[in-house]
Scaffold this active site. Structure first.
Site, PDB file in Angstrom:
ATOM      1  N   THR A 216       5.073  42.196  12.468  1.00  0.00           N
ATOM      2  CA  THR A 216       4.255  42.297  11.248  1.00  0.00           C
ATOM      3  C   THR A 216       2.884  42.815  11.655  1.00  0.00           C
ATOM      4  OG1 THR A 216       5.474  40.571  10.123  1.00  0.00           O
ATOM      5  CG2 THR A 216       3.249  41.020   9.328  1.00  0.00           C
TER       6      THR A 216
ATOM      7  N   LYS B   1      -2.323  34.655  10.539  1.00  0.00           N
ATOM      8  CA  LYS B   1      -2.495  36.107  10.784  1.00  0.00           C
ATOM      9  C   LYS B   1      -2.130  36.889   9.519  1.00  0.00           C
ATOM     10  CE  LYS B   1       0.914  38.489  12.205  1.00  0.00           C
ATOM     11  NZ  LYS B   1       2.031  39.166  12.849  1.00  0.00           N
TER      12      LYS B   1
ATOM     13  N   LYS C 126       5.594  44.580   3.486  1.00  0.00           N
ATOM     14  CA  LYS C 126       5.656  43.296   4.206  1.00  0.00           C
ATOM     15  C   LYS C 126       4.399  42.474   3.932  1.00  0.00           C
ATOM     16  CE  LYS C 126       6.858  40.360   7.545  1.00  0.00           C
ATOM     17  NZ  LYS C 126       7.580  39.162   7.208  1.00  0.00           N
TER      18      LYS C 126
HETATM   19  P1  NA7 Z   1       6.380  34.812  18.947  1.00  0.00           P
HETATM   20  O1  NA7 Z   1       7.478  33.831  19.198  1.00  0.00           O
HETATM   21  O2  NA7 Z   1       4.960  34.358  19.070  1.00  0.00           O
HETATM   22  O3  NA7 Z   1       6.625  36.058  19.928  1.00  0.00           O
HETATM   23  C1  NA7 Z   1       5.656  37.048  20.126  1.00  0.00           C
HETATM   24  C2  NA7 Z   1       6.180  38.024  21.160  1.00  0.00           C
HETATM   25  O4  NA7 Z   1       5.165  39.008  21.420  1.00  0.00           O
HETATM   26  C3  NA7 Z   1       6.487  37.352  22.510  1.00  0.00           C
HETATM   27  O5  NA7 Z   1       7.600  38.007  23.087  1.00  0.00           O
HETATM   28  C4  NA7 Z   1       5.217  37.650  23.285  1.00  0.00           C
HETATM   29  O6  NA7 Z   1       5.374  37.587  24.683  1.00  0.00           O
HETATM   30  C5  NA7 Z   1       4.928  39.059  22.827  1.00  0.00           C
HETATM   31  N1  NA7 Z   1       3.553  39.503  23.069  1.00  0.00           N
HETATM   32  C6  NA7 Z   1       2.423  39.032  22.484  1.00  0.00           C
HETATM   33  N2  NA7 Z   1       1.341  39.696  22.933  1.00  0.00           N
HETATM   34  C7  NA7 Z   1       1.806  40.615  23.802  1.00  0.00           C
HETATM   35  C8  NA7 Z   1       1.186  41.611  24.604  1.00  0.00           C
HETATM   36  N3  NA7 Z   1      -0.152  41.811  24.568  1.00  0.00           N
HETATM   37  N4  NA7 Z   1       1.965  42.388  25.397  1.00  0.00           N
HETATM   38  C9  NA7 Z   1       3.300  42.192  25.427  1.00  0.00           C
HETATM   39  N5  NA7 Z   1       3.963  41.262  24.698  1.00  0.00           N
HETATM   40  C10 NA7 Z   1       3.211  40.488  23.908  1.00  0.00           C
HETATM   41  O7  NA7 Z   1       6.488  35.481  17.512  1.00  0.00           O
HETATM   42  P2  NA7 Z   1       7.772  35.682  16.566  1.00  0.00           P
HETATM   43  O8  NA7 Z   1       8.911  36.167  17.395  1.00  0.00           O
HETATM   44  O9  NA7 Z   1       7.948  34.488  15.696  1.00  0.00           O
HETATM   45  O10 NA7 Z   1       7.232  36.851  15.605  1.00  0.00           O
HETATM   46  C11 NA7 Z   1       7.123  38.196  16.040  1.00  0.00           C
HETATM   47  C12 NA7 Z   1       6.571  39.056  14.914  1.00  0.00           C
HETATM   48  O11 NA7 Z   1       7.405  38.951  13.732  1.00  0.00           O
HETATM   49  C13 NA7 Z   1       5.180  38.662  14.442  1.00  0.00           C
HETATM   50  O12 NA7 Z   1       4.485  39.836  14.093  1.00  0.00           O
HETATM   51  C14 NA7 Z   1       5.447  37.772  13.227  1.00  0.00           C
HETATM   52  O13 NA7 Z   1       4.344  37.776  12.342  1.00  0.00           O
HETATM   53  C15 NA7 Z   1       6.698  38.351  12.634  1.00  0.00           C
HETATM   54  P3  NA7 Z   1       5.376  36.130  25.428  1.00  0.00           P
HETATM   55  O14 NA7 Z   1       6.750  35.588  25.252  1.00  0.00           O
HETATM   56  O15 NA7 Z   1       4.321  35.307  24.719  1.00  0.00           O
HETATM   57  O16 NA7 Z   1       5.016  36.431  26.825  1.00  0.00           O
END
Ligand code: NA7
Length: 293
Positions: free
Chosen positions: A99, A242, A174
């Site tokens: 999102t 957010k 969205k």
């Molecule tokens: P989560 O469970 O908080 O997952 C977020 C994912 O994004 C997770 O894999 C994170 O890696 C990854 N992440 C966050 N910041 C980064 C950066 N800077 N670089 C690489 N990867 C990153 O969220 P959801 O799965 O519930 O939701 C995902 C989206 O769908 C979000 O926009 C919601 O609003 C709807 P991590 O595992 O923390 O290392």
């Protein structure tokens, strides 16, 4: 595009983990990467290759799916030191299912086009349960040809695909949907707290809400979690915060003021400040009684 299309998947969080699993189960050759590597293990067991860097996953992809937190995470991943955009093969397609804002989607599409990479903006409605069963609702902004190319990959994760218009239109829809859902959940928290404070049985309240013409599966779906005291995250509250902020800033950029959502934002911010940011979104109920946490 067929099951021989190589798919990359970056961002295996609460949503991305089960979504990637469904891509693997559909038979696509799949390479995954996640910043926290342990979250890749369940998809490795389904046959996915786990890349050691994000660029390695990108280089192996005809279609790369990203499912990360927000605009900043997506831009950092694609254009920061991870080097994902530069590693993508010419002619690849990126589908962002996070999102994010319409402006971010448009800018990412432009910057990827400079590298001969196409872009599909496809956030999803539905939380961890439809993510697990492959029944998410994809809300797409893309050229029709690009959508047709990636449709089999989307179908592995989503039961329904809505095509809203060009890149940015998926994100805008969205944002519009999320402001209703987050507002409803904040109102449900206020309604249940007020009713129970006055002596009403919360389960009986949910029966009423389920029967009248403002019916929604949200009332019982989220309200029963309050009755059971179950705040395990299906959709974390920090994402709802957010989302309300995103809705307000997208509106503000158009000179519009979403005052109802501004109230919901205050409740989500208070609940996050009280330590509920990683609980389920319905933990917003804790903010209604300011002294509680
Ligand atoms: P989560 O469970 O908080 O997952 C977020 C994912 O994004 C997770 O894999 C994170 O890696 C990854 N992440 C966050 N910041 C980064 C950066 N800077 N670089 C690489 N990867 C990153 O969220 P959801 O799965 O519930 O939701 C995902 C989206 O769908 C979000 O926009 C919601 O609003 C709807 P991590 O595992 O923390 O290392």
């Amino acid at each position: 595009m067929t099951e021989t299309t190589s798919v990359g998947f970056i961002g295996l969080g609460l949503m991305g983990g089960p979504m990637a699993a469904n891509v693997a189960r559909a038979g696509f050759p799949l390479t995954v990467w996640n910043r926290t590597p342990a979250k890749c293990e369940p998809v490795r067991e389904l046959g996915a290759r786990v890349a050691t860097t994000a660029a390695e996953a990108a280089a192996a992809s005809d279609v790369l799916v990203t499912m990360v937190s927000d605009d900043a995470a997506l831009e950092d991943l694609l254009f920061g030191s991870a080097g994902v955009a530069d590693a993508l093969p010419s002619g690849a397609v990126v589908i962002d299912m996070s999102t994010t804002s319409p402006a971010c989607m448009e800018s990412v599409a432009t910057r990827l086009a400079e590298r001969d990479v196409r872009f599909v903006d496809s956030p999803v409605f539905g939380s961890t349960e439809p993510a697990t069963t492959g029944d998410l609702w994809a809300i797409v902004g893309a050229d029709a040809d690009d959508l047709a190319r990636v449709r089999p990959v989307l179908d592995a994760m989503c039961g329904t695909v809505f095509h809203m218009g060009p890149v940015g239109a998926g994100s805008l829809m969205k944002v519009c949907g999320n402001l209703i859902v987050t507002g409803m959940i904040a109102l449900l928290g206020e309604s249940l707290t007020l009713g129970t404070d006055g002596g009403l049985d919360p389960a009986a309240m949910l029966d009423v809400l389920d029967a009248i013409d403002f019916t929604s599966p949200l009332w019982k779906g989220k309200g029963s979690l309050v009755v059971e005291g179950d705040y395990a995250p299906r959709f974390p509250l920090r994402h709802a915060l957010k989302d309300v902020r995103l809705a307000r800033s997208v509106a503000a950029s158009r000179g519009l003021d979403l005052r109802v959502v501004a109230g919901a934002e205050q409740q989500y911010a208070a609940a996050a400040e009280a330590g509920h940011q990683d609980d389920d979104v319905i933990a917003v109920v804790h903010a209604v009684r300011p002294t509680a946490s």
